[in-house]
Design a protein around this motif. Structure first.
Motif, PDB file in Angstrom:
ATOM      1  N   ASN A 153     -20.581   9.212   6.001  1.00 40.07           N
ATOM      2  CA  ASN A 153     -20.634   8.495   7.314  1.00 40.07           C
ATOM      3  C   ASN A 153     -20.022   6.626   6.247  1.00 40.07           C
ATOM      4  O   ASN A 153     -21.238   5.789   7.027  1.00 40.07           O
ATOM      5  CB  ASN A 153     -20.934   8.729   8.071  1.00 40.07           C
ATOM      6  N   ASN A 154     -19.745   6.656   5.144  1.00 43.00           N
ATOM      7  CA  ASN A 154     -19.650   5.423   4.954  1.00 43.00           C
ATOM      8  C   ASN A 154     -18.107   4.701   5.062  1.00 43.00           C
ATOM      9  O   ASN A 154     -16.786   5.875   4.050  1.00 43.00           O
ATOM     10  CB  ASN A 154     -20.269   5.753   2.888  1.00 43.00           C
ATOM     11  N   TRP A 155     -18.274   3.845   5.488  1.00 41.97           N
ATOM     12  CA  TRP A 155     -16.936   3.092   5.586  1.00 41.97           C
ATOM     13  C   TRP A 155     -16.407   1.698   4.875  1.00 41.97           C
ATOM     14  O   TRP A 155     -17.958   0.731   4.953  1.00 41.97           O
ATOM     15  CB  TRP A 155     -16.280   2.611   6.631  1.00 41.97           C
ATOM     16  N   GLY A 156     -15.877   1.083   4.322  1.00 45.91           N
ATOM     17  CA  GLY A 156     -15.442  -0.132   3.745  1.00 45.91           C
ATOM     18  C   GLY A 156     -14.909  -1.311   4.958  1.00 45.91           C
ATOM     19  O   GLY A 156     -14.715   0.023   6.276  1.00 45.91           O
ATOM     20  N   GLN A 157     -14.550  -1.862   4.943  1.00 48.72           N
ATOM     21  CA  GLN A 157     -14.671  -2.800   5.836  1.00 48.72           C
ATOM     22  C   GLN A 157     -12.768  -3.082   5.599  1.00 48.72           C
ATOM     23  O   GLN A 157     -12.692  -3.535   6.645  1.00 48.72           O
ATOM     24  CB  GLN A 157     -14.659  -4.633   5.411  1.00 48.72           C
ATOM     25  N   GLY A 158     -11.959  -3.060   4.404  1.00 50.08           N
ATOM     26  CA  GLY A 158      -9.994  -1.895   5.596  1.00 50.08           C
ATOM     27  C   GLY A 158      -9.976  -2.950   4.124  1.00 50.08           C
ATOM     28  O   GLY A 158     -10.470  -3.958   3.644  1.00 50.08           O
ATOM     29  N   THR A 159      -8.426  -2.864   3.488  1.00 52.06           N
ATOM     30  CA  THR A 159      -8.104  -3.787   2.926  1.00 52.06           C
ATOM     31  C   THR A 159      -6.646  -3.833   3.839  1.00 52.06           C
ATOM     32  O   THR A 159      -5.837  -2.783   4.176  1.00 52.06           O
ATOM     33  CB  THR A 159      -7.666  -3.228   1.951  1.00 52.06           C
ATOM     34  N   GLN A 160      -5.901  -5.047   3.758  1.00 50.92           N
ATOM     35  CA  GLN A 160      -4.292  -5.380   4.741  1.00 50.92           C
ATOM     36  C   GLN A 160      -3.331  -4.508   3.658  1.00 50.92           C
ATOM     37  O   GLN A 160      -3.061  -5.026   2.648  1.00 50.92           O
ATOM     38  CB  GLN A 160      -4.060  -6.132   5.527  1.00 50.92           C
ATOM     39  N   VAL A 161      -2.257  -3.938   4.872  1.00 51.50           N
ATOM     40  CA  VAL A 161      -1.113  -3.479   3.569  1.00 51.50           C
ATOM     41  C   VAL A 161      -0.541  -3.993   4.522  1.00 51.50           C
ATOM     42  O   VAL A 161      -0.271  -3.110   5.527  1.00 51.50           O
ATOM     43  CB  VAL A 161      -1.368  -1.584   3.066  1.00 51.50           C
ATOM     44  N   THR A 162       1.005  -4.730   3.700  1.00 54.44           N
ATOM     45  CA  THR A 162       1.639  -4.609   5.379  1.00 54.44           C
ATOM     46  C   THR A 162       2.985  -4.352   4.254  1.00 54.44           C
ATOM     47  O   THR A 162       3.509  -4.892   3.116  1.00 54.44           O
ATOM     48  CB  THR A 162       2.270  -6.047   5.403  1.00 54.44           C
ATOM     49  N   VAL A 163       3.919  -3.019   4.687  1.00 57.33           N
ATOM     50  CA  VAL A 163       5.654  -3.067   4.112  1.00 57.33           C
ATOM     51  C   VAL A 163       6.811  -3.674   5.083  1.00 57.33           C
ATOM     52  O   VAL A 163       6.410  -3.730   5.874  1.00 57.33           O
ATOM     53  CB  VAL A 163       5.937  -1.592   3.916  1.00 57.33           C
ATOM     54  N   SER A 164       7.488  -4.578   4.243  1.00 56.75           N
ATOM     55  CA  SER A 164       8.203  -5.074   4.951  1.00 56.75           C
ATOM     56  C   SER A 164       9.702  -4.442   4.777  1.00 56.75           C
ATOM     57  O   SER A 164      10.049  -3.603   3.599  1.00 56.75           O
ATOM     58  CB  SER A 164       8.484  -6.222   4.544  1.00 56.75           C
ATOM     59  N   GLU A 165      10.353  -4.608   6.218  1.00 55.33           N
ATOM     60  CA  GLU A 165      11.542  -3.871   5.604  1.00 55.33           C
ATOM     61  C   GLU A 165      12.891  -3.963   4.933  1.00 55.33           C
ATOM     62  O   GLU A 165      12.880  -5.285   4.729  1.00 55.33           O
ATOM     63  CB  GLU A 165      12.400  -3.932   7.146  1.00 55.33           C
TER      64      GLU A 165
END
Length: 112
Positions: free
Chosen positions: A100-112
């Motif tokens: 149960n180890n999680w990272g802080q996350g990284t944002q992925v933004t996909v523009s239209e």
């Protein structure tokens, strides 16, 4: 204790590609299951791809054929190659390792 740290997120146009990386402070061995999850605003966190302890891969139906998860034990790193990205896949992407180890996350933004 394994502490995952994600990188590689960013802004990409729809149809483009990104590769996420997850480096771990501890040793990633084949004895751990590892995977990638994502969470869009207002949505629950969902599993995107998983590397099983036996070495198999499991993908969410909507990413099959476009995303690929892989592991480099020598570098203590796992990857998520994402191709043909869609606007609706904009989310924070999280790396997970068992139990149960999680990272802080990284944002992925996909523009239209």
């Amino acid at each position: 204790q394994v502490q995952p740290v994600e990188s590689g997120g960013g802004l990409v146009q729809a149809g483009g590609s990104l590769r996420l990386s997850c480096a771990a402070s501890g040793t990633i061995s084949s004895a751990r299951a590892m995977g990638w999850y994502r969470q869009a605003p207002g949505n629950q966190r969902e599993r995107v791809a998983l590397l099983t302890i036996s070495g198999g891969t499991i993908y969410a139906d909507d990413v099959k054929g476009r995303f690929a998860i892989s592991r480099d034990n020598a570098k203590n790193t796992i990857y998520l190659q994402m191709n043909s990205l869609k606007h609706e896949e904009t989310a924070v992407y999280y790396c997970w390792t068992s139990p149960n180890n999680w990272g802080q996350g990284t944002q992925v933004t996909v523009s239209e």
